[in-house]
Enzyme design. Structure first.
Site, mmCIF file in Angstrom:
data_model
loop_
_atom_site.group_PDB
_atom_site.id
_atom_site.type_symbol
_atom_site.label_atom_id
_atom_site.label_comp_id
_atom_site.label_asym_id
_atom_site.label_seq_id
_atom_site.Cartn_x
_atom_site.Cartn_y
_atom_site.Cartn_z
ATOM 1 N N ASP A 1 42.020 33.987 35.318
ATOM 2 C CA ASP A 1 42.263 34.380 36.715
ATOM 3 C C ASP A 1 40.997 34.050 37.512
ATOM 4 O OD1 ASP A 1 43.816 37.250 38.254
ATOM 5 O OD2 ASP A 1 42.516 35.764 39.162
ATOM 6 N N ASP B 1 46.308 31.130 41.135
ATOM 7 C CA ASP B 1 44.989 31.142 40.483
ATOM 8 C C ASP B 1 45.004 31.809 39.121
ATOM 9 O OD1 ASP B 1 45.115 33.888 41.105
ATOM 10 O OD2 ASP B 1 42.949 33.968 41.436
ATOM 11 N N GLU B 2 46.177 31.877 38.518
ATOM 12 C CA GLU B 2 46.297 32.678 37.304
ATOM 13 C C GLU B 2 47.255 32.023 36.311
ATOM 14 O OE1 GLU B 2 47.703 36.549 38.407
ATOM 15 O OE2 GLU B 2 48.035 37.110 36.314
HETATM 16 P P1 TTP Z 1 44.160 37.481 43.059
HETATM 17 O O1 TTP Z 1 43.856 36.752 41.789
HETATM 18 O O2 TTP Z 1 44.922 38.749 42.968
HETATM 19 O O3 TTP Z 1 42.804 37.839 43.829
HETATM 20 P P2 TTP Z 1 41.479 37.003 43.958
HETATM 21 O O4 TTP Z 1 41.514 35.762 43.132
HETATM 22 O O5 TTP Z 1 41.195 36.789 45.407
HETATM 23 O O6 TTP Z 1 40.395 38.017 43.423
HETATM 24 P P3 TTP Z 1 40.156 38.497 41.921
HETATM 25 O O7 TTP Z 1 41.148 37.786 41.043
HETATM 26 O O8 TTP Z 1 38.742 38.097 41.620
HETATM 27 O O9 TTP Z 1 40.344 39.972 41.962
HETATM 28 O O10 TTP Z 1 44.939 36.538 44.039
HETATM 29 C C1 TTP Z 1 44.677 35.144 44.133
HETATM 30 C C2 TTP Z 1 44.783 34.691 45.573
HETATM 31 O O11 TTP Z 1 46.057 35.023 46.100
HETATM 32 C C3 TTP Z 1 43.772 35.347 46.498
HETATM 33 O O12 TTP Z 1 42.519 34.659 46.506
HETATM 34 C C4 TTP Z 1 44.466 35.312 47.814
HETATM 35 C C5 TTP Z 1 45.933 35.398 47.476
HETATM 36 N N1 TTP Z 1 46.428 36.766 47.715
HETATM 37 C C6 TTP Z 1 47.025 37.053 48.943
HETATM 38 O O13 TTP Z 1 47.168 36.173 49.799
HETATM 39 N N2 TTP Z 1 47.436 38.341 49.197
HETATM 40 C C7 TTP Z 1 47.289 39.357 48.283
HETATM 41 O O14 TTP Z 1 47.667 40.513 48.566
HETATM 42 C C8 TTP Z 1 46.675 39.041 47.019
HETATM 43 C C9 TTP Z 1 46.492 40.121 45.991
HETATM 44 C C10 TTP Z 1 46.280 37.750 46.786
HETATM 45 MG MG MG Z 2 42.107 35.857 41.125
#
Ligand code: TTP
Ligand code: MG
Length: 388
Positions: A9, A105-106
């Site tokens: 992730d 991103d996962e």
């Molecule tokens: P995440 O992997 O949940 O968040 P992140 O990568 O920003 O942070 P981390 O993993 O380090 O906690 O989500 C990936 C992307 O998806 C995030 O960069 C932006 C988007 N996203 C949204 O647009 N709205 C949301 O509510 C979430 C959770 C994510």
């Molecule tokens: Mg992330």
């Protein structure tokens, strides 16, 4: 066998991509936000520098501005994030074809069978992390374990820039102190039911016998019984190239006028239908998504006996879903329509129940004219207002 599943992730993904493209933003609080950063938008994500101030995803932009007024606020650039995401996934595919994309991103990777070429799972995990960093300067958090549940938990343990391994011998020790809401699928409601019985940690959860959990939570209870013991038999599912085709739009202003909503719906149905036809696909499920001004969001779907890629069928089913579920009674902020449950289009799609031959012929003619003379050469009467 014990560490074959990897979960990756990316850290603060959208914000990190912004910092990569604009190096002057590195080390600064960066907040990427929704609808053109107007005060009605929400935070998509915040860099870890901004998270220190309490800013997080889904928080209203106004609130984020209050908590962290000095942050750099940026509107999202989704195409750019998708592009970087694709390049990151290319790195995964260099190691294994067994990649299940969970979001932009996962992903889960099944590393079974990679060791002969690339070394053991820990070596592969380290290499993937390094490859991503060397290529983009972006950090990923990686978890390794024997199954998906544990691998995902692991990737979250040391975020950001994490690398965490859950070996079999450590499963109980690591799981037991964790809050029950760390278990995949335990939402607010389930957590409340459990807490009301004094069950707050995974360790406490393990004291409940299978029958009691089943009585309490049904099928979900059985799942929790096994997950709390680190047992999860889900496979890494290698995605079909396309699982669904959909289109959604957030409106600049909330729309109340039903005709305007239906006009948008038709335009989106037409786009979805055209993309399906270009890909030679039909789908047996029509989905709609609607979000109101207060962010409550509903998705509804309906299965149809005969697969379709026909604009009018998609549009009619979408209206049916919205009307049947009484979803058109509030100002709409976002609307989406999609088709899933896809399969290749046969030589002809014969419907036993409806005669769509006429509209199919019409659709083909419309496609032909649009291909030849451009997208706006033919416009449905309902959509005329959009082009004024
Ligand atoms: P995440 O992997 O949940 O968040 P992140 O990568 O920003 O942070 P981390 O993993 O380090 O906690 O989500 C990936 C992307 O998806 C995030 O960069 C932006 C988007 N996203 C949204 O647009 N709205 C949301 O509510 C979430 C959770 C994510
Ligand atoms: Mg992330």
């Amino acid at each position: 066998m014990a560490l074959n599943i990897m979960h990756v992730d990316m850290d603060a993904f959208y914000a990190a991509v912004e910092q990569m493209d604009k190096p002057e933003l590195k080390g600064k609080p960066v907040i990427v936000g929704g609808v053109s950063l107007s005060n009605r938008g929400v935070v998509s994500t915040a860099s870890y520098e901004a998270r220190k101030y309490g800013v997080h995803s889904a928080m209203p932009i106004v609130e984020a501005k209050r908590l962290c007024p000095d942050a750099v606020f940026l509107p999202g650039r989704h195409e750019r994030y998708s592009e970087v995401s694709r390049q990151i996934f290319e790195i995964f595919y260099q190691y294994t074809p067994l990649v299940e994309q969970i979001s932009i991103d996962e992903a889960f990777l099944d590393l079974t069978g990679c060791s002969r070429l690339f070394g053991d799972s820990i070596q592969i995990g380290r290499r993937i992390k390094e490859d991503i960093y060397n290529k983009f300067g972006l950090t990923a958090s990686i978890g390794l374990a024997r199954n998906k549940f544990l691998a995902k938990l692991a990737s979250d343990m040391e975020k950001p820039d994490g690398f965490f391994v859950i070996e079999d011998k450590d499963i109980d020790r690591i799981l037991e102190p964790l809050d029950v809401n760390k278990i995949w699928g335990v939402g607010k409601k389930t957590a409340e039911i459990l807490r009301s019985r004094g069950i707050d940690t995974i360790g406490r959860l393990k004291t409940l016998p299978l029958e009691e959990l089943e009585n309490l939570l049904g099928k979900n209870g059985i799942r929790l019984y096994y997950l709390s013991r680190g047992i999860d038999n889900r496979k890494v599912e290698v995605d079909n190239p396309v699982k669904s085709i959909s289109h959604e739009e957030t409106f600049a202003e909330n729309i109340s006028d039903k005709n305007a909503i239906l006009s948008s719906l038709l335009r989106m149905s037409s786009k979805v239908s055209r993309r399906l036809r270009k890909a030679g696909l039909i789908g047996n499920t029509i989905d709609v998504k609607i979000r109101y001004g207060d962010f409550t969001t509903y998705t509804r779907s309906i299965s149809i006996a005969v697969g379709t890629n026909n604009t009018d069928v998609i549009y009619q089913k979408a209206i049916y879903l919205l009307e049947k579920n009484k979803l058109l009674n509030q100002p709409v902020r976002l609307l989406g329509v999609g088709v899933s449950n896809l399969s290749p289009e046969g030589p002809e799609q014969l419907s036993l129940f409806e005669n769509n031959q006429k509209t199919d012929d019409l659709t083909k003619t419309i496609d032909f004219i649009r291909d030849k003379f451009g997208e706006t050469s033919l416009i449905r009467a309902r959509n005329l207002d959009d082009f004024k």
